[in-house]
Scaffold this motif. Structure first.
Motif, short mmCIF file in Angstrom:
data_model
loop_
_atom_site.label_atom_id
_atom_site.label_comp_id
_atom_site.label_asym_id
_atom_site.label_seq_id
_atom_site.Cartn_x
_atom_site.Cartn_y
_atom_site.Cartn_z
N LEU A 11 -39.86 7.76 20.80
CA LEU A 11 -39.35 7.09 22.00
C LEU A 11 -40.45 7.07 23.05
CD1 LEU A 11 -37.05 5.91 23.74
CD2 LEU A 11 -36.45 8.28 24.33
N VAL A 12 -40.71 5.90 23.61
CA VAL A 12 -41.78 5.76 24.59
C VAL A 12 -41.31 4.80 25.68
CG1 VAL A 12 -42.90 3.88 23.32
CG2 VAL A 12 -44.25 5.31 24.88
N GLN A 13 -41.83 4.98 26.88
CA GLN A 13 -41.47 4.10 27.99
C GLN A 13 -42.24 2.79 27.90
OE1 GLN A 13 -42.19 6.30 31.62
NE2 GLN A 13 -40.19 7.31 31.49
N PRO A 14 -41.71 1.73 28.48
CA PRO A 14 -42.46 0.46 28.51
C PRO A 14 -43.86 0.66 29.10
CG PRO A 14 -40.22 0.10 29.23
CD PRO A 14 -40.38 1.59 29.09
N GLY A 15 -44.83 0.03 28.46
CA GLY A 15 -46.22 0.18 28.86
C GLY A 15 -46.92 1.32 28.16
N GLY A 16 -46.18 2.14 27.43
CA GLY A 16 -46.76 3.28 26.75
C GLY A 16 -47.42 2.91 25.43
N SER A 17 -47.89 3.95 24.73
CA SER A 17 -48.62 3.76 23.48
C SER A 17 -48.13 4.73 22.41
CB SER A 17 -50.12 4.00 23.70
OG SER A 17 -50.67 3.09 24.61
N LEU A 18 -48.30 4.30 21.18
CA LEU A 18 -48.05 5.15 20.01
C LEU A 18 -49.08 4.81 18.96
CD1 LEU A 18 -44.15 4.91 19.53
CD2 LEU A 18 -45.43 6.95 20.20
N GLY A 66 -53.46 -8.69 20.75
CA GLY A 66 -54.02 -8.16 21.98
C GLY A 66 -53.42 -6.83 22.40
N ARG A 67 -52.35 -6.41 21.73
CA ARG A 67 -51.70 -5.14 22.10
C ARG A 67 -51.76 -4.13 20.96
NH1 ARG A 67 -46.39 -4.96 23.06
NH2 ARG A 67 -45.88 -6.72 21.67
N PHE A 68 -51.69 -4.59 19.72
CA PHE A 68 -51.71 -3.70 18.56
C PHE A 68 -53.04 -3.83 17.85
CE2 PHE A 68 -46.81 -3.75 17.62
CZ PHE A 68 -46.58 -3.34 18.93
N THR A 69 -53.48 -2.71 17.25
CA THR A 69 -54.73 -2.71 16.49
C THR A 69 -54.53 -1.96 15.19
OG1 THR A 69 -56.02 -2.70 18.54
CG2 THR A 69 -57.16 -2.10 16.51
N THR A 78 -55.40 6.60 4.50
CA THR A 78 -54.41 6.31 5.54
C THR A 78 -54.78 5.03 6.30
OG1 THR A 78 -53.94 8.67 5.82
CG2 THR A 78 -53.28 7.22 7.62
N VAL A 79 -53.77 4.27 6.66
CA VAL A 79 -53.92 3.12 7.54
C VAL A 79 -53.16 3.41 8.82
CG1 VAL A 79 -53.31 0.69 7.84
CG2 VAL A 79 -54.27 1.47 5.67
N TYR A 80 -53.73 2.97 9.93
CA TYR A 80 -53.15 3.24 11.23
C TYR A 80 -52.75 1.94 11.93
CZ TYR A 80 -55.54 7.66 10.41
OH TYR A 80 -55.99 8.85 9.86
N LEU A 81 -51.78 2.05 12.81
CA LEU A 81 -51.44 0.94 13.70
C LEU A 81 -51.31 1.52 15.10
CD1 LEU A 81 -50.78 -2.12 13.75
CD2 LEU A 81 -48.36 -1.47 13.74
N GLN A 82 -52.25 1.13 15.96
CA GLN A 82 -52.22 1.55 17.35
C GLN A 82 -51.38 0.56 18.14
OE1 GLN A 82 -53.67 4.34 18.83
NE2 GLN A 82 -52.64 3.71 20.72
N TRP A 116 -43.62 -0.12 -0.76
CA TRP A 116 -43.10 -0.03 0.60
C TRP A 116 -42.77 1.41 0.96
CZ3 TRP A 116 -42.39 -4.05 4.09
CH2 TRP A 116 -42.66 -5.32 3.59
N GLY A 117 -43.01 1.74 2.24
CA GLY A 117 -42.59 3.04 2.75
C GLY A 117 -41.15 2.99 3.25
N GLN A 118 -40.70 4.12 3.74
CA GLN A 118 -39.31 4.25 4.20
C GLN A 118 -39.13 3.88 5.67
OE1 GLN A 118 -36.60 5.04 2.16
NE2 GLN A 118 -38.20 4.57 0.69
N GLY A 119 -40.21 3.78 6.40
CA GLY A 119 -40.13 3.34 7.79
C GLY A 119 -40.13 4.49 8.79
N THR A 120 -40.54 4.14 10.02
CA THR A 120 -40.51 5.07 11.14
C THR A 120 -39.98 4.32 12.36
OG1 THR A 120 -41.81 6.67 12.44
CG2 THR A 120 -42.93 4.63 11.80
N GLN A 121 -39.11 4.96 13.10
CA GLN A 121 -38.45 4.30 14.22
C GLN A 121 -39.34 4.34 15.47
OE1 GLN A 121 -35.14 2.82 14.52
NE2 GLN A 121 -36.02 2.16 16.49
N VAL A 122 -39.49 3.17 16.09
CA VAL A 122 -40.15 3.07 17.39
C VAL A 122 -39.14 2.53 18.38
CG1 VAL A 122 -41.92 1.85 18.71
CG2 VAL A 122 -42.44 2.71 16.41
N SER A 123 -38.93 3.27 19.45
CA SER A 123 -37.99 2.87 20.49
C SER A 123 -38.72 2.83 21.82
CB SER A 123 -36.81 3.85 20.57
OG SER A 123 -36.10 3.88 19.34
N VAL A 124 -38.60 1.69 22.51
CA VAL A 124 -39.26 1.50 23.80
C VAL A 124 -38.17 1.30 24.85
CG1 VAL A 124 -40.98 0.22 25.10
CG2 VAL A 124 -41.18 0.42 22.60
N SER A 125 -38.05 2.27 25.73
CA SER A 125 -36.98 2.21 26.73
C SER A 125 -37.33 3.11 27.91
CB SER A 125 -35.67 2.68 26.10
OG SER A 125 -34.65 2.75 27.08
N SER A 126 -36.88 2.70 29.08
CA SER A 126 -37.07 3.52 30.27
C SER A 126 -35.87 4.43 30.50
CB SER A 126 -37.30 2.63 31.49
OG SER A 126 -36.26 1.71 31.63
#
Length: 126
Positions: A11-18, A66-69, A78-82, A116-126
């Protein structure tokens, strides 16, 4: 057994990074193109980014350019997604996928990939 394991969601706030990680088990990721996909609740799975086996080629979906790398560390298998400048609409389960390729290509279509992997949850909320 060929497996992909995603991690790094949260869980991350808007504008944040993972930074998401996709670790391969049971095979050498050097020989594989890798893609990241996401699926929000009630929506179809969509391609986010992909990277060719050497890292020479990569693609991004229009909504994340422009936001993800994407990057890869073949030594760590390993492969990463910023994920930067996150928005509430980025909220989804993120999946990585892989396909063995001789050529140095990747693709954002679901049908391109076989593992395919099983997935990881990304939640963006204030």
């Amino acid at each position: 057994q060929l497996q992909l394991l995603e991690s790094g969601g949260g869980l991350v706030q808007p504008g944040g990074s993972l930074r998401l990680s996709c670790a391969a088990s049971g095979f050498i990721l050097d020989y594989y193109a890798v893609g990241w996909f996401r699926q929000a609740s009630g929506k179809e799975r969509e391609g986010v980014s992909c990277i060719s086996r050497s890292g020479y080629m990569n693609h991004y979906g229009d909504s994340v350019k422009g936001r993800f790398t994407i990057s890869r560390d073949n030594v760590k298998n390993t492969v990463y997604l910023q994920l930067n400048s996150l928005k509430p609409e980025d909220t989804a389960i993120y999946y990585c996928a892989a396909i063995r390729k001789v050529s140095n290509v990747c693709d954002l279509s679901i049908s391109f990939y076989g593992i395919w992997g099983q997935g990881t949850q990304v939640s963006v909320s204030s």
